[in-house]
Design an enzyme around this catalytic site. Structure first.
Site, PDB file in Angstrom:
ATOM      1  N   LYS A 145       0.846  -1.198   0.000  1.00  0.00           N
ATOM      2  CA  LYS A 145       0.000   0.000   0.000  1.00  0.00           C
ATOM      3  C   LYS A 145       0.878   1.244   0.000  1.00  0.00           C
ATOM      4  O   LYS A 145       2.051   1.220   0.389  1.00  0.00           O
ATOM      5  CB  LYS A 145      -0.950   0.022   1.197  1.00  0.00           C
ATOM      6  CG  LYS A 145      -0.279   0.011   2.577  1.00  0.00           C
ATOM      7  CD  LYS A 145       0.064   1.366   3.131  1.00  0.00           C
ATOM      8  CE  LYS A 145       0.574   1.293   4.571  1.00  0.00           C
ATOM      9  NZ  LYS A 145       1.143   2.561   5.064  1.00  0.00           N
TER      10      LYS A 145
ATOM     11  N   PRO B 291       9.686  -4.745   1.196  1.00  0.00           N
ATOM     12  CA  PRO B 291      10.709  -4.613   2.240  1.00  0.00           C
ATOM     13  C   PRO B 291      10.087  -4.480   3.624  1.00  0.00           C
ATOM     14  O   PRO B 291       8.989  -3.929   3.788  1.00  0.00           O
ATOM     15  CB  PRO B 291      11.450  -3.320   1.856  1.00  0.00           C
ATOM     16  CG  PRO B 291      11.138  -3.109   0.410  1.00  0.00           C
ATOM     17  CD  PRO B 291       9.770  -3.672   0.195  1.00  0.00           C
TER      18      PRO B 291
ATOM     19  N   GLY C 112       9.657  -2.954   7.359  1.00  0.00           N
ATOM     20  CA  GLY C 112       9.817  -1.635   7.957  1.00  0.00           C
ATOM     21  C   GLY C 112       9.861  -0.521   6.946  1.00  0.00           C
ATOM     22  O   GLY C 112      10.583   0.461   7.121  1.00  0.00           O
ATOM     23  N   ALA C 113       9.050  -0.636   5.882  1.00  0.00           N
ATOM     24  CA  ALA C 113       9.113   0.326   4.777  1.00  0.00           C
ATOM     25  C   ALA C 113       7.946   1.295   4.741  1.00  0.00           C
ATOM     26  O   ALA C 113       7.946   2.231   3.952  1.00  0.00           O
ATOM     27  CB  ALA C 113       9.188  -0.432   3.451  1.00  0.00           C
ATOM     28  N   GLY C 114       6.908   1.068   5.568  1.00  0.00           N
ATOM     29  CA  GLY C 114       5.712   1.896   5.477  1.00  0.00           C
ATOM     30  C   GLY C 114       4.809   1.500   4.326  1.00  0.00           C
ATOM     31  O   GLY C 114       3.942   2.271   3.918  1.00  0.00           O
ATOM     32  N   LEU C 115       4.999   0.287   3.805  1.00  0.00           N
ATOM     33  CA  LEU C 115       4.208  -0.209   2.680  1.00  0.00           C
ATOM     34  C   LEU C 115       3.180  -1.255   3.107  1.00  0.00           C
ATOM     35  O   LEU C 115       2.508  -1.850   2.263  1.00  0.00           O
ATOM     36  CB  LEU C 115       5.132  -0.805   1.610  1.00  0.00           C
ATOM     37  CG  LEU C 115       6.154   0.168   1.009  1.00  0.00           C
ATOM     38  CD1 LEU C 115       7.080  -0.573   0.041  1.00  0.00           C
ATOM     39  CD2 LEU C 115       5.469   1.323   0.307  1.00  0.00           C
TER      40      LEU C 115
ATOM     41  N   GLY D 203       3.425  -4.286   4.525  1.00  0.00           N
ATOM     42  CA  GLY D 203       3.642  -5.686   4.192  1.00  0.00           C
ATOM     43  C   GLY D 203       3.080  -6.664   5.202  1.00  0.00           C
ATOM     44  O   GLY D 203       2.370  -7.609   4.848  1.00  0.00           O
ATOM     45  N   GLY D 204       3.370  -6.453   6.483  1.00  0.00           N
ATOM     46  CA  GLY D 204       2.895  -7.369   7.515  1.00  0.00           C
ATOM     47  C   GLY D 204       1.382  -7.374   7.634  1.00  0.00           C
ATOM     48  O   GLY D 204       0.753  -8.435   7.758  1.00  0.00           O
ATOM     49  N   SER D 205       0.775  -6.185   7.593  1.00  0.00           N
ATOM     50  CA  SER D 205      -0.684  -6.096   7.674  1.00  0.00           C
ATOM     51  C   SER D 205      -1.339  -6.744   6.470  1.00  0.00           C
ATOM     52  O   SER D 205      -2.361  -7.428   6.582  1.00  0.00           O
ATOM     53  CB  SER D 205      -1.107  -4.628   7.773  1.00  0.00           C
ATOM     54  OG  SER D 205      -0.608  -4.036   8.950  1.00  0.00           O
TER      55      SER D 205
ATOM     56  N   ASP E 298      -4.027  -0.976  10.243  1.00  0.00           N
ATOM     57  CA  ASP E 298      -4.305  -0.820   8.819  1.00  0.00           C
ATOM     58  C   ASP E 298      -4.648  -2.131   8.117  1.00  0.00           C
ATOM     59  O   ASP E 298      -4.750  -2.172   6.894  1.00  0.00           O
ATOM     60  CB  ASP E 298      -3.141  -0.127   8.101  1.00  0.00           C
ATOM     61  CG  ASP E 298      -1.825  -0.885   8.236  1.00  0.00           C
ATOM     62  OD1 ASP E 298      -1.792  -1.902   8.949  1.00  0.00           O
ATOM     63  OD2 ASP E 298      -0.830  -0.437   7.630  1.00  0.00           O
TER      64      ASP E 298
END
Length: 295
Positions: free
Chosen positions: A9, A94, A96-99, A101-103, A136
């Site tokens: 995102k 990546p 810890g990128a603010g994208l 990924g984990g969520s 998120d």
């Protein structure tokens, strides 16, 4: 076997307006979109009666810190689906990128599990369940241009000229190779550095300009976490300045960083910008050309 794309995102606009008295979470108002790029999650039924997890990113251990682990445990706790599974996660987003990924992984797993369950949960219940895993997570049940409010659980789809304008363009997403802790960034903001929270009136005015297309889309861009991150990680604002001076290109940070993005009009532009990014951040910088996910 069941294979799912777990999309990244982008926060196109991110205002932090305060802290909720009810639960202590930060109150957000953000314009967000999902990208046609992400991780791949594959589920198969295990033959030995146990769950198994594999990932091309060794930092992701299979324990309670892993959002996939939490999603699996939470889903099983509320419905009768205890089939042993092997989960394979191919990480491209990546860490810890603010994208997101984990969520995204957690929400995608809930959708995958539900598709395998003979008695699936309603999608709205899945969305509520995802909100218990992360602020998120509900975002990843939607497509297009979205407005995310509350602590992230209030999602509204946005239609109109802004969505049409952005959908037809390419976006270059780039990451310097180091993560930024979202918890750290929000804690810095909580302490009032550097400017604290944004007034609701300011957000309403800026978003009105965005959504009514009264100004160029980038003129009201905001990320309240960007000044915090820029102060500590100077390589990020240094590159953004270089892109502005060399190409007249505005670039922005997504979420709590450290990934940034810029909209491009042609493949040749992307090649030149990519060369500049590698000059500033080195040859190991991660760069991906994407578009908005619409389906």
């Amino acid at each position: 076997m069941s294979t799912w794309i777990s999309p990244a995102k982008l926060n196109l606009y991110l205002a932090v307006t305060g802290i909720r008295e009810s639960d202590g979470f930060h109150e957000l108002d953000s314009l967000v979109t999902l990208l046609d790029f992400g991780d791949t999650l594959t589920l198969t039924r295990s033959t030995d009666g146990g769950d198994h997890f594999s990932c091309n990113t060794p930092e992701l251990a299979w324990d309670s810190r892993n959002l996939l682990y939490q999603a699996l445990e939470r889903y099983r706790s509320i419905c009768d689906y205890d089939v042993p599974l092997t989960l394979e996660l191919e990480k491209r987003i990546p860490l810890g990128a603010g994208l997101g990924g984990g969520s995204s992984n957690a929400s995608t797993l809930l959708l995958a599990l539900n598709s395998l369950n003979p008695e699936p949960l309603p999608v709205q219940r899945l969305c509520e369940l995802s909100a218990e895993l992360g602020s998120d997570c509900p975002l990843f049940f939607y497509r297009g241009l979205l407005r995310m409010r509350g602590r992230g659980e209030q999602i509204e789809q946005i239609n109109g000229s802004l969505e049409d304008q952005l959908r037809n363009r390419s976006v270059l997403v780039f990451h310097p190779g180091f993560p930024v802790s979202a918890a750290w960034a929000y804690q810095q903001l909580r302490q009032g550095y550097p400017s604290g929270y944004t007034a609701h009136e300011t957000v309403a005015q800026e978003l009105q300009h965005w959504l009514c297309h009264q100004r160029p889309w980038y003129s009201c861009a905001r990320n309240d976490l960007s000044p915090v991150v820029d102060h500590k990680y100077v390589a990020i604002p240094t590159l953004r300045t270089e892109l502005r001076e060399r190409f007249g290109l505005e670039s922005f940070m997504s979420g709590s960083g450290s990934a940034c993005f810029a909209w491009t009009d042609s493949k040749s532009d992307s090649i030149a910008i990519t060369e500049c990014i590698r000059e500033c951040w080195g040859p190991t910088a991660w760069i991906q050309l994407c578009r908005i996910m619409t389906d």
